[in-house]
Motif scaffolding. Structure first.
Motif, PDB file in Angstrom:
ATOM      1  N   UNK A   1       0.834  -1.194   0.000  1.00  0.00           N
ATOM      2  CA  UNK A   1       0.000   0.000   0.000  1.00  0.00           C
ATOM      3  C   UNK A   1       0.874   1.251   0.000  1.00  0.00           C
TER       4      UNK A   1
ATOM      5  N   UNK B   1       0.898   4.170  -2.784  1.00  0.00           N
ATOM      6  CA  UNK B   1       0.653   5.563  -2.392  1.00  0.00           C
ATOM      7  C   UNK B   1       1.756   6.461  -2.941  1.00  0.00           C
TER       8      UNK B   1
ATOM      9  N   UNK C   1       1.560   6.985  -6.694  1.00  0.00           N
ATOM     10  CA  UNK C   1       0.481   7.915  -7.030  1.00  0.00           C
ATOM     11  C   UNK C   1       0.909   9.346  -6.748  1.00  0.00           C
ATOM     12  N   UNK C   2       1.547   9.550  -5.619  1.00  0.00           N
ATOM     13  CA  UNK C   2       1.979  10.908  -5.275  1.00  0.00           C
ATOM     14  C   UNK C   2       2.981  11.432  -6.298  1.00  0.00           C
TER      15      UNK C   2
ATOM     16  N   UNK D   1       1.101  12.297  -9.528  1.00  0.00           N
ATOM     17  CA  UNK D   1       0.284  13.515  -9.398  1.00  0.00           C
ATOM     18  C   UNK D   1       1.159  14.752  -9.379  1.00  0.00           C
ATOM     19  N   UNK D   2       2.192  14.697  -8.549  1.00  0.00           N
ATOM     20  CA  UNK D   2       3.061  15.862  -8.403  1.00  0.00           C
ATOM     21  C   UNK D   2       3.728  16.200  -9.729  1.00  0.00           C
TER      22      UNK D   2
ATOM     23  N   UNK E   1       1.076  17.643 -12.207  1.00  0.00           N
ATOM     24  CA  UNK E   1       0.614  18.962 -11.763  1.00  0.00           C
ATOM     25  C   UNK E   1       1.666  20.008 -12.107  1.00  0.00           C
ATOM     26  N   UNK E   2       2.928  19.650 -11.885  1.00  0.00           N
ATOM     27  CA  UNK E   2       4.004  20.599 -12.161  1.00  0.00           C
ATOM     28  C   UNK E   2       4.059  20.956 -13.642  1.00  0.00           C
TER      29      UNK E   2
ATOM     30  N   UNK F   1      11.057  21.029  -5.443  1.00  0.00           N
ATOM     31  CA  UNK F   1       9.769  20.931  -4.777  1.00  0.00           C
ATOM     32  C   UNK F   1       9.200  19.516  -4.921  1.00  0.00           C
TER      33      UNK F   1
ATOM     34  N   UNK G   1       8.490  17.086  -1.773  1.00  0.00           N
ATOM     35  CA  UNK G   1       7.182  16.536  -1.433  1.00  0.00           C
ATOM     36  C   UNK G   1       7.261  15.010  -1.396  1.00  0.00           C
TER      37      UNK G   1
ATOM     38  N   UNK H   1       9.263  13.867   1.719  1.00  0.00           N
ATOM     39  CA  UNK H   1       8.514  14.000   2.960  1.00  0.00           C
ATOM     40  C   UNK H   1       7.367  12.986   2.988  1.00  0.00           C
ATOM     41  N   UNK H   2       6.695  12.824   1.840  1.00  0.00           N
ATOM     42  CA  UNK H   2       5.624  11.830   1.776  1.00  0.00           C
ATOM     43  C   UNK H   2       6.186  10.453   2.112  1.00  0.00           C
TER      44      UNK H   2
ATOM     45  N   UNK I   1       6.617  10.264   5.804  1.00  0.00           N
ATOM     46  CA  UNK I   1       5.348  10.143   6.524  1.00  0.00           C
ATOM     47  C   UNK I   1       4.736   8.761   6.309  1.00  0.00           C
ATOM     48  N   UNK I   2       4.753   8.303   5.062  1.00  0.00           N
ATOM     49  CA  UNK I   2       4.187   6.993   4.762  1.00  0.00           C
ATOM     50  C   UNK I   2       4.928   5.912   5.554  1.00  0.00           C
TER      51      UNK I   2
END
Lengths: 294, 516, 308
Positions: free
Chosen positions: C11, C15, C18-19, C22-23, C26-27, C274, C278, C281-282, C285-286
């Protein structure tokens, strides 16, 4: 702040609320109402146009100090604008942004949570995966990224604030929906031919109102802090418009010489979060809702 | 309590108070250090301590007075060739001897640039320079395309400071060939011949200068100078107070009293050789009418901005001209002025129909930048122009949507070519970005200005250029900002008039520490 | 148990992917990243050169694949600003951030666990109310406000404490306090509530009935059980709040950490930095979450059974 025990699980009428409140809670409620009134009436009560500059009377201290400018109660800022008027309009914008953000979060999170709870299956999987994702990235970072990518405008800010707390609502709503739909009376409603939507509207929504109200209140202060933090870092709304956070951020350069630029907006931020926190906690105790971390 | 803490602090922060060492708190520190590719206001702070040019000038004087540096003598062989005798016994910080090979390597990396960042600098100021040739180990010749009126000026540029050839080439890939990777690597581990070696460099964070004992000239007065980045104004001033920094840069006029009120501290400042300017995009559909742009410019009360934001310490120019330019300083020209009546009149005659004029500004890069932007839009409102400030780190100056914005026109070298020219010459930065146009006539005037051997011809041509700018304005110089440095009483340092803006000159004669 | 760990890890990987995706997109969506860097005096030609230099002329998909491939090789691209590997820049910054985070968590635990226990035990007296009022205040005052006023008082006026960087132990005092404020408030409340839950449980009554001294009952049985909740809060909430705190506090104290790096990267739009920030850090945290999950399961067998 001790909880009154054995109260009904539905939000009661205001009168009984007030009677049961302790002094701190009453004070918080009064502060909250005053702040909202100040924000709503900013246009009427602000003595000056918050954008009106006066380059010849910059950085004048508040009334009562040496060099003060008569009529400018809280002094003037780095462009000679009235700090009081700017604080009032800043308060209005801060509260407005936070309200819009919290509503957006409630809308997104509530809808997704409801879907996940009622539909189960893939809708639930996707929603919960998104919730996990949201938890994995500390939100301030995400906000930094979004603001860097899409620039700083009111719309972007509201969106950022909106997606800041949606996952809390989604989790609460989903959990409540699951709990409720397993209750016998819902089973009965379903058995008697009520559709999904019918079940959702008549039985689920009324039951999740109180946890949502509590969550809304609690997340509101987080949103105020988030907005202030981003604005403080210079990633908020554009000058000359200012929120309270922007005022603290820009005023910080003048902190040693003109602390009044920072004190008024900082105090307002603290008053908002403080009163909202206490109100939220009070509501939670009243509603006897257990908002779990997980 | 206080005593204990202060003793602890003093012990822990040891070094600053005793040895001939100082700590500088700078608002910004470069992300790379290569004098050739850099022309930023941030970078210009750092090169002069560690690098030398062939010819230098006496920086204590406003008028150029050329002095020998890495070249001991120089003469023109003909209109397009200068021959220079190199100083013998000069060492680089890494111990290598400096010879003609290093010199022609350094010069030709700019004159015949292939590395993109060098190419930019080479085009905007060194395009007349063809090549450098080695004659013998201590003699070089520099060749130009057309007779050059600014020989010494352009040989003493920061961009043509001398770096070591062998060291640089060996930094990456083939040690015999100069590759892009070598220059990238050099910019993180720079080596020069100046009085201070850069003993530690953390990009964007920290820079440590250490005295270079092998320096060819007078020994550096400081054992060590550490530059740390303190981006926040409030923190810089606080750091000065707590003793964490001995000198801090970029102090706004609003903060001067605060520092001067402390008996242990003082400030030094000067109106820097740089204009904060407002630029107007002549090609924006709403701004094509010159009358509107004239109105935008005439509506701005620059003296009021100066009095309010700079406490009257900035210098408001009447034309794009600076006293550093000597004979070519022409304050008698009235290219830019404040005349709200005229602004209203021109506005009425113009195509303006109440459209919103956006003024883009960087959030912190220029001192008082956002304040000036907000004040300017208010001044526009006074004459009936609807303005809006857009604060963003985004450089919008190359965007066709840009209407107006703040910018700066620094003096890269002491000639109108070095400030006006780099920005507003044909095909230079502004025209290249698509917000300024030149025609045949403008080119012809520019050419006369750039290459005339006779000073009077150059002056006459510059008058014509300024007239063109006045008639169809793309720019308004607001003022020369008053930049200040805060420091402890025991430090004798101030910005010198002969430098380009922001240079932190710690060479002998430029700084001394009182014994305390 | 092994299955549970494997599932948690899978998992986690999903995650992260996916991050990253997305990042990255988006950039790329938000226009040319080079606009910010073509500052004073660069032309369109220079822009073209830079685009080639950073490989931005290729299609977005190419760039995406190249980026993913790079990550597998441990290559996260070049910083636009510094033109050196992003991983190198972040590596320089991670130490100071962790030091600050560590000291903040230590202070938080040292202060808030005792406070929470006190607030729970004396919930009906003024002591409990006072502690909770303090906790509310801590929660209500944004950390940048605490930091700003501390700097004014302790550094500017009193000259007691340094404000720039992380050079000495003294440098840690103000950032640690500013960062801990909200964490202490949060954890005190959680500890109090967890203790209250536990105090009413049967096994507490049993322990008391067995005649164990009250301190032992509270410390051994109460705190140990409440500790499970506190642990999960620490993993989840604290990691998030601390990362958020880092961003502001590091900016205010010129702390050479990740937060300060990311704020400046956001302001100047240095996307590679950036993005990697991100993602890093993700990842942290994960990982913390996954570890907490596993620790949680080990600490409380009932959950293991419930989670299967």
């Amino acid at each position: 702040m001790t909880a009154t025990t054995h109260i009904p699980s539905r939000v009661g009428v205001f009168g009984s609320f007030w009677r049961d409140a302790n002094a701190v809670q009453k004070a918080a409620a009064l502060i909250g109402v005053t702040l909202v009134l100040m924000a709503v009436l900013a246009q009427a009560i602000a003595p000056y146009d918050p954008l009106q500059q006066s380059l010849i009377s910059r950085l004048r201290p508040p009334q009562g100090f040496e060099r003060h400018k008569p009529g400018f109660l809280l002094g003037t800022d780095e462009l000679g604008r009235d700090v009081l008027s700017r604080s009032l309009f800043g308060l209005q914008l801060t509260l407005g942004l936070a309200l819009a953000g919290a509503c957006l979060g409630l809308l997104i999170g509530g809808t997704l949570g409801l879907l996940a709870g009622l539909r189960r299956g893939w809708a639930e999987d996707v929603t919960m995966a998104a919730v996990d994702l949201q938890i994995a990235v500390p939100f301030t970072l995400l906000a930094l990224l979004i603001l860097a990518l899409f620039g700083t405008s009111l719309t972007v800010m509201v969106c950022v604030l909106g997606i800041a707390g949606w996952e809390q609502y989604a989790r609460i709503v989903r959990a409540e929906v699951r709990k409720i739909t397993e209750l016998p009376f819902i089973e009965a409603a379903r058995a008697s031919g009520g559709g999904q939507r019918y079940v959702a509207l008549t039985h689920v929504l009324p039951n999740i109102v109180s946890p949502l109200v509590v969550q809304f209140t609690l997340s509101f202060s987080n949103i105020v802090i988030l907005e202030s933090t981003l604005s403080f870092l210079g990633l908020g709304v554009q000058p000359p418009t200012a929120t309270l956070g922007t005022m603290v951020g820009y005023g910080r350069d003048y902190m040693p010489t003109a602390p009044w630029l920072v004190i008024a907006p900082a105090a307002l931020i603290v008053l908002i979060t403080f009163s909202v926190q206490i109100l939220g906690d009070w509501l939670r105790d009243r509603a006897d809702v257990r908002l779990r971390v997980r | 309590m206080k005593t204990i803490l202060m003793t602890m602090a003093a012990t822990l922060l040891a070094g600053t108070a005793f040895a001939q060492s100082i700590t500088v708190g700078a608002a910004n520190i470069s992300d790379y250090l290569d004098p050739g590719r850099d022309h930023s206001n941030v970078g210009s702070q750092f090169y002069y301590n560690s690098f030398d040019t062939l010819i230098d000038r006496d920086h204590s004087k406003l008028e150029p007075e050329w002095v020998p540096a890495l070249a001991t003598e120089w003469k023109l062989l003909d209109d397009t060739t200068m021959e220079l005798k190199l100083r013998e016994g000069v060492k680089f910080h890494n111990g290598e001897d400096m010879t003609a090979d290093d010199v022609i390597f350094s010069l030709n990396r700019m004159y015949q640039a292939t590395f993109a960042p060098y190419l930019v600098r080479s085009k905007d100021r060194l395009s007349n320079f063809a090549e450098a040739v080695k004659v013998d180990n201590y003699t070089v010749q520099i060749k130009v395309e057309r007779p050059e009126p600014l020989w010494e000026t352009l040989v003493s540029l920061q961009q043509v400071m001398i770096i070591p050839e062998d060291y640089t080439k060996a930094l990456s890939g083939d040690p015999e060939v100069a590759e892009d990777g070598d220059f990238e690597a050099f910019s993180l581990a720079p080596v020069g011949t100046g009085p201070y070696a850069i003993s530690e460099f953390v990009p964007g964070q920290k820079l440590i200068y250490s005295r270079f004992d092998g320096f060819w000239g007078e020994q550096a007065p400081l054992e060590q100078a550490t530059v740390i980045r303190i981006p926040e104004t409030a923190s810089r001033i606080t750091a000065l107070k707590t003793g964490e920094a001995d000198i801090v840069t970029n102090i706004a006029p609003d903060q001067l009293d605060l520092i001067n009120a402390d008996p242990n501290l003082k400030t030094e400042g000067s109106a820097t050789a740089l204009f904060h300017v407002m630029i107007m995009n002549v090609n924006h559909p709403n701004l094509t009418d010159p009358k509107l742009r004239q109105a935008l410019s005439l509506a701005i009360d620059r003296d009021l901005l100066n009095d309010a934001l700079w406490l009257g310490k900035a210098v408001v120019p009447s034309s794009h001209t600076m006293e550093e330019m000597g004979e070519l300083h022409m304050p008698e020209l009235t290219t830019f002025e404040y005349d709200p009546e005229q602004a209203r009149k021109l506005l009425a005659e113009s195509s303006y129909d109440g459209e919103e004029i956006v003024f883009d500004a960087y959030p912190v890069y220029y001192t008082n930048g956002v304040l000036a932007a907000q004040a300017i839009t208010e001044m526009w409102a006074e004459v009936g122009i609807k303005g809006r400030v857009n604060v963003s780190e985004q450089w919008t100056g190359s965007s066709p949507e840009m209407m107006t914005r703040s910018w700066s026109n620094p003096m890269y070298f002491a000639d109108p070519f070095g400030s006006f020219g780099v920005m507003w010459a044909p095909d230079a930065a502004s025209e290249g970005a698509g917000r300024f146009n030149t025609d045949e006539e403008y080119r012809e005037i520019w050419d006369r200005f750039r290459f005339s051997a006779d000073l009077e011809d150059r002056k006459a041509a510059y008058v014509e250029l300024m007239d063109r700018i006045k008639q169809d304005p793309p720019v308004l110089p607001l003022y020369r900002p008053f930049e200040s440095w805060g420091m402890h009483q025991g430090i004798n340092w101030k910005p010198q008039p002969g430098h380009i803006p922001y240079v932190l000159d710690f060479r002998a004669g430029a700084i001394s520490l009182a014994d305390s | 148990m092994t299955l549970y760990v494997l599932r948690t890890l899978a998992k986690m990987a999903l995650t992260l992917l996916t991050i990253i995706t997305l990042v990255f997109f988006a950039a790329r969506l938000s226009g040319s990243p080079l606009d910010t860097f073509l500052g004073d005096g660069l032309t369109e030609e220079d822009r073209a050169l830079m685009i080639e230099y950073f490989g931005l002329e290729r299609s977005v998909w190419h760039q995406y694949i190249a980026y993913l491939r790079g990550i597998l090789d441990g290559n996260f691209g070049l910083s636009f600003m510094e033109r050196r590997p992003v991983a190198e820049i972040v590596a320089e910054r991670i130490g100071p951030s962790l030091q600050l985070l560590g000291s903040a968590i230590a202070l938080t635990l040292a202060v808030s666990v005792p406070l929470g226990v006190v607030a729970a035990l004396w919930r009906d007296s003024w002591v409990g109310s006072a502690v909770m009022a303090l906790a509310f205040t801590g929660y209500a005052v944004p950390n940048f406000v605490i930091a700003t006023f501390m700097v004014l008082i302790f550094a500017f006026v009193l000259n007691w404490l340094p404000v720039v960087g992380n050079g000495t132990a003294l440098h840690f005092i103000m950032p640690t306090i500013a960062m801990s404020g909200v964490l202490i408030a949060a954890l005190t409340r959680f500890t109090r509530n967890a203790m209250l839950d536990v105090l009413g449980q049967d096994f507490m009554r049993t322990a008391r009935a067995k005649g164990l001294p009250e301190t032992v009952v509270i410390l051994k049985h109460g705190l140990r059980n409440a500790g499970v909740t506190v642990l999960s809060v620490l993993g989840l909430q604290i990691a998030g709040m601390a990362a958020a705190g880092n961003v502001v506090i590091e900016a205010i104290f010129s702390w050479p950490g990740i937060g300060e790096l990311l704020v400046s990267a956001a302001i100047i739009r240095d996307y590679p930095v950036l993005q990697f920030g991100v993602i890093a850090v993700a990842f942290a945290v994960v990982t913390i979450n996954a570890l907490t999950d596993i620790a949680y399961v080990i600490a409380d067998p009932r959950i293991r059974m419930a989670k299967g």
